[in-house]
Design a protein around this motif. Structure first.
Motif, PDB file in Angstrom:
ATOM      1  N   ILE B  86     -29.232  -8.343 -25.298  1.00 55.70           N
ATOM      2  CA  ILE B  86     -30.632  -8.730 -25.271  1.00 55.70           C
ATOM      3  C   ILE B  86     -30.760 -10.081 -24.599  1.00 55.70           C
ATOM      4  O   ILE B  86     -30.052 -11.028 -24.934  1.00 55.70           O
ATOM      5  N   TYR B  87     -31.663 -10.149 -23.575  1.00 55.07           N
ATOM      6  CA  TYR B  87     -31.952 -11.401 -22.916  1.00 55.07           C
ATOM      7  C   TYR B  87     -33.389 -11.771 -23.213  1.00 55.07           C
ATOM      8  O   TYR B  87     -34.286 -10.950 -23.010  1.00 55.07           O
ATOM      9  N   ILE B  88     -33.582 -12.978 -23.732  1.00 50.37           N
ATOM     10  CA  ILE B  88     -34.939 -13.436 -23.952  1.00 50.37           C
ATOM     11  C   ILE B  88     -35.469 -13.934 -22.618  1.00 50.37           C
ATOM     12  O   ILE B  88     -34.821 -14.775 -21.974  1.00 50.37           O
ATOM     13  N   VAL B  89     -36.617 -13.406 -22.209  1.00 49.38           N
ATOM     14  CA  VAL B  89     -37.255 -13.898 -20.982  1.00 49.38           C
ATOM     15  C   VAL B  89     -38.640 -14.368 -21.395  1.00 49.38           C
ATOM     16  O   VAL B  89     -39.499 -13.541 -21.729  1.00 49.38           O
ATOM     17  N   SER B  90     -38.803 -15.682 -21.455  1.00 47.84           N
ATOM     18  CA  SER B  90     -40.056 -16.207 -21.975  1.00 47.84           C
ATOM     19  C   SER B  90     -40.565 -17.321 -21.086  1.00 47.84           C
ATOM     20  O   SER B  90     -39.788 -17.995 -20.406  1.00 47.84           O
ATOM     21  N   SER B  91     -41.886 -17.486 -21.104  1.00 53.75           N
ATOM     22  CA  SER B  91     -42.443 -18.628 -20.382  1.00 53.75           C
ATOM     23  C   SER B  91     -42.228 -19.916 -21.184  1.00 53.75           C
ATOM     24  O   SER B  91     -42.494 -21.001 -20.704  1.00 53.75           O
ATOM     25  N   SER B  92     -41.756 -19.789 -22.451  1.00 58.23           N
ATOM     26  CA  SER B  92     -41.555 -20.967 -23.308  1.00 58.23           C
ATOM     27  C   SER B  92     -40.382 -21.793 -22.793  1.00 58.23           C
ATOM     28  O   SER B  92     -39.356 -21.260 -22.381  1.00 58.23           O
ATOM     29  N   ILE B  93     -40.600 -23.085 -22.746  1.00 58.31           N
ATOM     30  CA  ILE B  93     -39.468 -23.963 -22.453  1.00 58.31           C
ATOM     31  C   ILE B  93     -39.203 -24.835 -23.685  1.00 58.31           C
ATOM     32  O   ILE B  93     -38.538 -25.857 -23.611  1.00 58.31           O
ATOM     33  N   ALA B  94     -39.759 -24.397 -24.852  1.00 56.08           N
ATOM     34  CA  ALA B  94     -39.630 -25.182 -26.085  1.00 56.08           C
ATOM     35  C   ALA B  94     -38.178 -25.186 -26.577  1.00 56.08           C
ATOM     36  O   ALA B  94     -37.518 -24.150 -26.590  1.00 56.08           O
ATOM     37  N   SER B  96     -37.173 -25.714 -29.563  1.00 56.03           N
ATOM     38  CA  SER B  96     -37.043 -25.009 -30.839  1.00 56.03           C
ATOM     39  C   SER B  96     -36.779 -23.518 -30.609  1.00 56.03           C
ATOM     40  O   SER B  96     -36.000 -22.909 -31.326  1.00 56.03           O
ATOM     41  N   ASP B  97     -37.390 -22.927 -29.575  1.00 58.55           N
ATOM     42  CA  ASP B  97     -37.165 -21.514 -29.294  1.00 58.55           C
ATOM     43  C   ASP B  97     -35.741 -21.266 -28.825  1.00 58.55           C
ATOM     44  O   ASP B  97     -35.095 -20.289 -29.224  1.00 58.55           O
ATOM     45  N   LYS B  98     -35.236 -22.184 -27.967  1.00 49.84           N
ATOM     46  CA  LYS B  98     -33.857 -22.034 -27.467  1.00 49.84           C
ATOM     47  C   LYS B  98     -32.853 -22.125 -28.606  1.00 49.84           C
ATOM     48  O   LYS B  98     -31.870 -21.370 -28.665  1.00 49.84           O
ATOM     49  N   GLU B  99     -33.129 -23.065 -29.512  1.00 52.57           N
ATOM     50  CA  GLU B  99     -32.226 -23.242 -30.673  1.00 52.57           C
ATOM     51  C   GLU B  99     -32.238 -21.990 -31.539  1.00 52.57           C
ATOM     52  O   GLU B  99     -31.204 -21.550 -32.021  1.00 52.57           O
ATOM     53  N   ALA B 101     -32.861 -19.030 -30.696  1.00 51.52           N
ATOM     54  CA  ALA B 101     -32.211 -17.906 -30.032  1.00 51.52           C
ATOM     55  C   ALA B 101     -30.707 -17.886 -30.289  1.00 51.52           C
ATOM     56  O   ALA B 101     -30.096 -16.830 -30.385  1.00 51.52           O
ATOM     57  N   LYS B 102     -30.115 -19.102 -30.456  1.00 53.39           N
ATOM     58  CA  LYS B 102     -28.663 -19.185 -30.688  1.00 53.39           C
ATOM     59  C   LYS B 102     -28.261 -18.572 -32.016  1.00 53.39           C
ATOM     60  O   LYS B 102     -27.107 -18.231 -32.226  1.00 53.39           O
ATOM     61  N   LYS B 103     -29.234 -18.467 -32.934  1.00 55.53           N
ATOM     62  CA  LYS B 103     -28.907 -17.964 -34.269  1.00 55.53           C
ATOM     63  C   LYS B 103     -28.831 -16.437 -34.286  1.00 55.53           C
ATOM     64  O   LYS B 103     -28.403 -15.864 -35.271  1.00 55.53           O
ATOM     65  N   TYR B 104     -29.291 -15.818 -33.225  1.00 52.12           N
ATOM     66  CA  TYR B 104     -29.241 -14.345 -33.195  1.00 52.12           C
ATOM     67  C   TYR B 104     -28.032 -13.896 -32.397  1.00 52.12           C
ATOM     68  O   TYR B 104     -27.946 -14.166 -31.186  1.00 52.12           O
ATOM     69  N   PRO B 105     -27.047 -13.235 -33.022  1.00 54.41           N
ATOM     70  CA  PRO B 105     -25.852 -12.816 -32.298  1.00 54.41           C
ATOM     71  C   PRO B 105     -26.158 -11.759 -31.219  1.00 54.41           C
ATOM     72  O   PRO B 105     -25.412 -11.622 -30.252  1.00 54.41           O
ATOM     73  N   GLU B 106     -27.291 -11.053 -31.416  1.00 53.29           N
ATOM     74  CA  GLU B 106     -27.639  -9.993 -30.470  1.00 53.29           C
ATOM     75  C   GLU B 106     -28.093 -10.568 -29.133  1.00 53.29           C
ATOM     76  O   GLU B 106     -28.050  -9.890 -28.105  1.00 53.29           O
ATOM     77  N   ILE B 107     -28.567 -11.832 -29.168  1.00 53.59           N
ATOM     78  CA  ILE B 107     -29.135 -12.409 -27.939  1.00 53.59           C
ATOM     79  C   ILE B 107     -28.018 -12.954 -27.049  1.00 53.59           C
ATOM     80  O   ILE B 107     -27.229 -13.805 -27.463  1.00 53.59           O
ATOM     81  N   SER B 108     -27.940 -12.456 -25.861  1.00 51.85           N
ATOM     82  CA  SER B 108     -26.881 -12.900 -24.944  1.00 51.85           C
ATOM     83  C   SER B 108     -27.253 -14.200 -24.266  1.00 51.85           C
ATOM     84  O   SER B 108     -26.406 -15.047 -24.039  1.00 51.85           O
ATOM     85  N   ASN B 109     -28.548 -14.344 -23.927  1.00 53.63           N
ATOM     86  CA  ASN B 109     -28.949 -15.583 -23.261  1.00 53.63           C
ATOM     87  C   ASN B 109     -30.461 -15.765 -23.378  1.00 53.63           C
ATOM     88  O   ASN B 109     -31.194 -14.834 -23.692  1.00 53.63           O
ATOM     89  N   PHE B 110     -30.896 -17.000 -23.118  1.00 52.54           N
ATOM     90  CA  PHE B 110     -32.304 -17.350 -23.144  1.00 52.54           C
ATOM     91  C   PHE B 110     -32.707 -17.735 -21.730  1.00 52.54           C
ATOM     92  O   PHE B 110     -32.199 -18.715 -21.193  1.00 52.54           O
ATOM     93  N   LEU B 111     -33.595 -16.955 -21.151  1.00 59.22           N
ATOM     94  CA  LEU B 111     -34.014 -17.241 -19.783  1.00 59.22           C
ATOM     95  C   LEU B 111     -35.465 -17.658 -19.777  1.00 59.22           C
ATOM     96  O   LEU B 111     -36.294 -17.036 -20.452  1.00 59.22           O
ATOM     97  N   SER B 112     -35.748 -18.738 -19.059  1.00 58.32           N
ATOM     98  CA  SER B 112     -37.148 -19.146 -18.899  1.00 58.32           C
ATOM     99  C   SER B 112     -37.717 -18.521 -17.635  1.00 58.32           C
ATOM    100  O   SER B 112     -37.025 -18.445 -16.611  1.00 58.32           O
ATOM    101  N   LYS B 113     -38.985 -18.082 -17.756  1.00 60.25           N
ATOM    102  CA  LYS B 113     -39.643 -17.505 -16.570  1.00 60.25           C
ATOM    103  C   LYS B 113     -39.856 -18.622 -15.526  1.00 60.25           C
ATOM    104  O   LYS B 113     -40.046 -19.769 -15.922  1.00 60.25           O
ATOM    105  N   PRO B 114     -39.904 -18.381 -14.248  1.00 58.36           N
ATOM    106  CA  PRO B 114     -39.736 -17.027 -13.702  1.00 58.36           C
ATOM    107  C   PRO B 114     -38.260 -16.671 -13.493  1.00 58.36           C
ATOM    108  O   PRO B 114     -37.442 -17.582 -13.374  1.00 58.36           O
ATOM    109  N   VAL B 115     -37.943 -15.417 -13.461  1.00 59.18           N
ATOM    110  CA  VAL B 115     -36.560 -14.997 -13.165  1.00 59.18           C
ATOM    111  C   VAL B 115     -36.528 -14.517 -11.696  1.00 59.18           C
ATOM    112  O   VAL B 115     -37.534 -14.073 -11.149  1.00 59.18           O
ATOM    113  N   SER B 116     -35.341 -14.624 -11.112  1.00 59.37           N
ATOM    114  CA  SER B 116     -35.197 -14.210  -9.709  1.00 59.37           C
ATOM    115  C   SER B 116     -34.308 -12.959  -9.629  1.00 59.37           C
ATOM    116  O   SER B 116     -33.694 -12.593 -10.623  1.00 59.37           O
ATOM    117  N   VAL B 117     -34.215 -12.341  -8.423  1.00 59.21           N
ATOM    118  CA  VAL B 117     -33.391 -11.147  -8.205  1.00 59.21           C
ATOM    119  C   VAL B 117     -31.936 -11.471  -8.519  1.00 59.21           C
ATOM    120  O   VAL B 117     -31.220 -10.679  -9.135  1.00 59.21           O
TER     121      VAL B 117
END
Lengths: 775, 137
Positions: B86-94, B96-99, B101-117
């Motif tokens: 699971i990759y979080i793709v959010s417009s949030s740059i907060a 607290s959200d990144k922190e 995300a680290k607590k969830y083992p299912e989450i592989s990474n936290f990506l801030s929008k926008p994402v590229s090819v």
């Protein structure tokens, strides 16, 4: 006690006893002699009578014998014996029988029958009897023989008259008297009484031994007897006292009495004589003790730690002083002696002392105490405690008195300082803005500082009657009770910082901060010390501060939240823009590129919408000077329902309104409209598809604030899932396309901006209740 | 082997953009787009339904946010972290959200929008590598 003084009374006593004893015994002896003499005389009298009586009897016998002898003629023949004999015997009671004894042989006897055995008995030939017969022959006189045992029986005496014819012995004419008869005649029996006994004795002519005939007292004690000798028969008659020692016995008790009395007399004399010696010894002892106590007194007087002076009570002159007295006043003894006591007295204190001394002199009082001042030689004034006691005995005239002087200057100074301190502390306590109460263990106020009335308006507070607790704000009384309990269990420990609200006399609550200390064990306090001060101003400032803090924190939170929202929403649009532009840049197909441009239009429209929403939120939160007025809620509700009339009808909504007419709130009018519209729209929009919507609007007071409650029977919200997000921006809980997640967020912000609060209760499928708590 | 991806985001425009990006990257054989989170759970009820290799998940969504989605999915699929990246793709740059995300083992990474090819391609390669390792093991 000296030896001479003790020996003399003993000797005198002994001599007196001996003298009295001797005198007594001499007199007793005389008495005894008189007693003996009287008895002798009595005995002599008695025995003389006896002698006379016996002599009488014998005389009769003699004349009878002679009468009988005259019957003998010259030839020696006896004429008419029978007749004469019977005459003689029958007429004469003294005579028992008569005999004719020619030549010693008894030939005739009268009365014959009784005495016939003796006929023919030759008395001269009987050795036991012939001696007395021969005495009669030799003396030619009648001689009485016996008493002897008669041949014919019985004890008798025989009087034999020798008869001579022509100087030739013929024989005897004999008279026989029975011994018993003789004794009867003598009158012994009558005379003897029980005082005396008689004894009749004769010297046995054969053995020469004295023979006794009466009674059993053969061994005659002749020591006290009287005796007479009867020559006619050689008899002796004794009179003997039956109790020979009777006179002695009579005096023996007297003798004992005398002995006792003389001993007693000796003792009394001894004691009487001893008394002065004892007294003398006592006097000597007491004199010794007196000297000793005088010595002790001297020592005490001189060495005493308090000043002493002896003063002449009449003249007021000082007679003597001790060292301490001299030290106290700085004078020497010689300076003080014969000084008037008023000279060292402080002039203001003189009069009282003089008055008291006058009373002492007039023996109205025996002593007195006084606190006064004295003036030392160097002029310094000292405070002293004076104790004056009379030195003369009660009832006597005044002589001198002793004055005890104790320097209490230091004490008086300390006392003054203490009083000064007390006054200072008291004024501190009384003028302090802090209230001080001392409450005893029964709950009664022992002391309350005047500030109590100043601050609370009450003169005193009672704990016992629970008065104090009724004045404490109900929310605070449990704390106070708890503290009192803790305090009770921890004497001496102060429990500070007890903050509570106290109702004053003018029904207003003030904030006080109290400290309670259990000083029940401290005797000078004996209770709980409660001190408190009015901290209303401080407390209100503090509360305001807390409120401000909360407000700021809330603002901050909202700000953070807002910043998050802003960044999130704006970034989502900007990131979209960025991505679209990137894609646009690499897209070659013209149709696709046009498509991206139209997408850019959408993004810009969305961005504008977001900005509009945010602007609305910002305006709500920033508009501090927003216009507020008193609004009647029911009016606004009516208006709102009018606006919604169409929807209500379409959805067949039942509205239940219970908003009282007096529900008036201070609020911004457009906010109230917005709020009512939002809640009611939501309630209608999210109605349950299976039933007609029912909406109830209630207004009521709770904790003196108005509450508006809007309940529906709609689809509800799962608060377990969404609890904290219900009022969040862009939060929607349904899949409806027209939910934007803005309404409740705006509503909450509007309520908060007016100082109110909003709460929600809901259960999915049943309904929701929103509560607006107005300020 | 077939590689599948889900995109869960309520932003319509983003959905269109990410569809183009994934298409350009050609990293995934199967794509599935969810605008409403709740639709995922509706689909999960069908018997032949399979979890994808990669999920691009937004945080801020109405009805249910990204965190709640993961928690709910975890309850339904216990072996979630093994099967799915699971990759979080959010417009949030907060932060607290990144922190968080680290607590969830299912989450592989936290990506801030926008994402590229490029980012999508990298993710696809990383997932490929991981799958290979797992299969060899």
């Amino acid at each position: 006690m000296s030896p001479t003084s003790s020996r003399k009374p003993k000797l005198v006593g002994l001599l007196a006893a001996i003298f009295f004893f001797a005198l007594g015994f001499f007199m007793l002896w005389q008495r005894y002699q008189i007693l003996l003499e009287t008895r002798d005389r009595e005995m002599t009298g008695i025995i003389n009578v006896v002698e006379k009586n016996i002599d009488q009897s014998l005389k009769y016998s003699y004349s009878a014998a002679l009468s009988l002898a005259l019957q003998i003629d010259r030839d020696g023949k006896i004429k008419d014996f029978e007749r004469i004999a019977s005459e003689l015997v029958d007429e004469n009671p003294n005579i028992d029988a008569v005999q004719m004894v020619p030549a010693g042989v008894i030939s005739q006897v009268y009365p014959y029958e009784e005495n016939k055995d003796v006929i023919g008995y030759n008395i001269l030939k009987d050795p036991t009897r012939n001696q007395e017969a021969y005495i009669a022959i030799d003396s030619r006189k009648m001689f009485f023989a016996g008493p002897l045992e008669l041949r014919q029986g019985g004890l008798a005496i025989v009087g034999r008259l020798p008869v001579f014819i022509e100087n030739e012995f013929w024989g005897f004419s004999a008279v026989l008297i029975k011994f018993k008869n003789l004794i009867d005649q003598s009158g012994v029996e009558q005379l003897a009484t029980d005082k005396y006994r008689f004894q009749f004795s004769k010297i046995d002519p054969v053995g020469g031994k004295e023979e006794f005939f009466l009674g059993d007292s053969k061994n005659l004690d002749k020591s006290y007897s009287e005796e007479i000798l009867m020559p006619d028969g050689d008899w002796r008659i004794y009179i003997i006292p039956t109790e020979p020692h009777q006179p002695l016995n009579a005096v023996i008790p007297v003798a004992f009495l005398i002995l006792l009395m003389s001993a007693a007399l000796g003792w009394i004399i001894y004691n009487t004589m001893k008394q002065p010696a004892i007294l003398a010894a006592k006097v000597r002892k007491q004199a010794g003790e007196l000297a000793k106590s005088e010595l002790q007194f001297r020592a005490i007087f001189n060495q005493a730690a308090i000043g002493m002076a002896r003063v002449d009570s009449n003249s007021g002159l000082i007679l003597e002083t001790n060292k301490k007295f001299q030290q106290l006043l700085g004078y020497s003894n010689s300076e003080l002696v014969y000084m008037e006591h008023t000279n060292i007295s402080y002039s203001e204190d003189k009069d009282e002392n003089i008055q008291l001394m006058n009373k002492l002199r007039n023996t109205e009082i025996r002593e007195y105490n006084l606190k006064k001042r004295l003036v030392r030689k160097d002029g310094e004034i000292i405070w002293i405690k004076l104790n004056v006691s009379a030195l003369w005995s009660e009832g006597e005239k005044a002589t001198s008195h002793i004055a005890l002087v104790e320097d209490i200057s230091a004490r008086v100074k300390a006392q003054k300082e203490r009083a000064e301190n007390e006054r200072r502390f008291r004024s501190l306590v009384e003028n302090s803005s802090e209230v001080i109460l001392i409450i005893d263990s029964n709950g009664f106020t022992r002391y309350s500082s005047p500030s109590l009335e100043r601050i609370t308006g009450y003169k005193e507070l009672l704990v016992a009657e629970n008065e104090i607790f009724s004045l404490i704000h109900p929310a605070d009384s449990s704390i106070l009770i708890e503290k009192f309990k803790e305090c009770r269990d921890n004497p001496g420990v102060a429990f500070p910082g007890i903050k509570m609200r106290l109702q004053t006399k003018c029904v207003k609550y003030i904030w006080v901060e109290a400290t309670i200390t259990n000083l029940t064990l401290d005797k000078s306090i004996g209770g709980y010390v409660v001190n408190f001060r009015d901290i209303t101003g401080k407390q209100e400032a503090e509360l305001n501060l807390v409120r401000s803090y909360d407000f700021v924190m809330e603002q901050n939170k909202r700000l953070l939240n807002f910043a998050y929202i802003v960044s999130h929403n704006l970034r989502s649009h900007s990131s979209n823009l960025e991505s679209i532009l990137e894609l646009y840049g690499i897209e070659e197909c013209e149709k696709e590129r046009k498509n991206y441009i139209s997408l850019l239009h959408n993004v810009s429209r969305n961005l504008d919408e977001s900005l509009h929403d945010l602007n609305e939120v910002v305006s709500i939160n920033n508009n501090l000077d927003i216009n507020v007025e008193t609004l009647q809620v029911s009016d606004y509700l009516e208006k709102t329902l009018e606006v919604l009339q169409l929807q209500i009808k379409r959805k067949n909504v039942r509205i239940k309104s219970q908003v009282p007419q007096d529900m008036k709130i201070i609020f911004n009018a457009s906010y109230l409209e917005s709020i009512l519209l939002n809640f009611l729209t939501n309630a209608i929009r999210y109605s349950h598809p299976d039933r007609d919507p029912e909406i109830s609007v209630k207004g009521y007071m709770q904790n003196s604030s108005w509450v508006l409650e809007i309940s529906d029977n709609g689809i509800g919200i799962d608060l377990k899932k969404h609890g904290d997000k219900v009022f969040g921006l862009y939060k929607t809980f349904t899949d409806r396309k027209d939910s934007r997640g803005v309404g409740l967020f705006i509503t909450k912000n509007q309520i908060n901006a007016m100082g109110g609060k909003v709460a929600v209760e809901s259960e999915p499928g049943i309904g929701s209740t929103f509560k607006v708590l107005f300020k | 082997m077939i590689k599948s991806v889900w995109v869960i985001d309520d932003d319509e425009i983003y959905q269109m953009i990410i569809k183009k990006l994934i298409g350009r990257s050609q990293a995934f054989d199967e794509e599935h787009y969810y605008k409403c989170v709740l639709d995922v759970f509706k689909d999960l009820e069908s018997p032949d339904f399979q979890l994808p290799d990669v999920i691009f998940l937004d945080i801020n969504m109405p009805q249910m946010d990204g965190w709640q989605f993961i928690e709910r999915l975890r309850e339904l699929c216990p072996d979630l972290s093994a099967k799915c990246n699971i990759y979080i793709v959010s417009s949030s740059i907060a932060y607290s959200d990144k922190e968080r995300a680290k607590k969830y083992p299912e989450i592989s990474n936290f990506l801030s929008k926008p994402v590229s090819v490029e980012v999508i391609t990298e993710i696809a390669e990383a997932v490929n590598k991981k799958t290979r390792c797992r299969d060899q093991a």
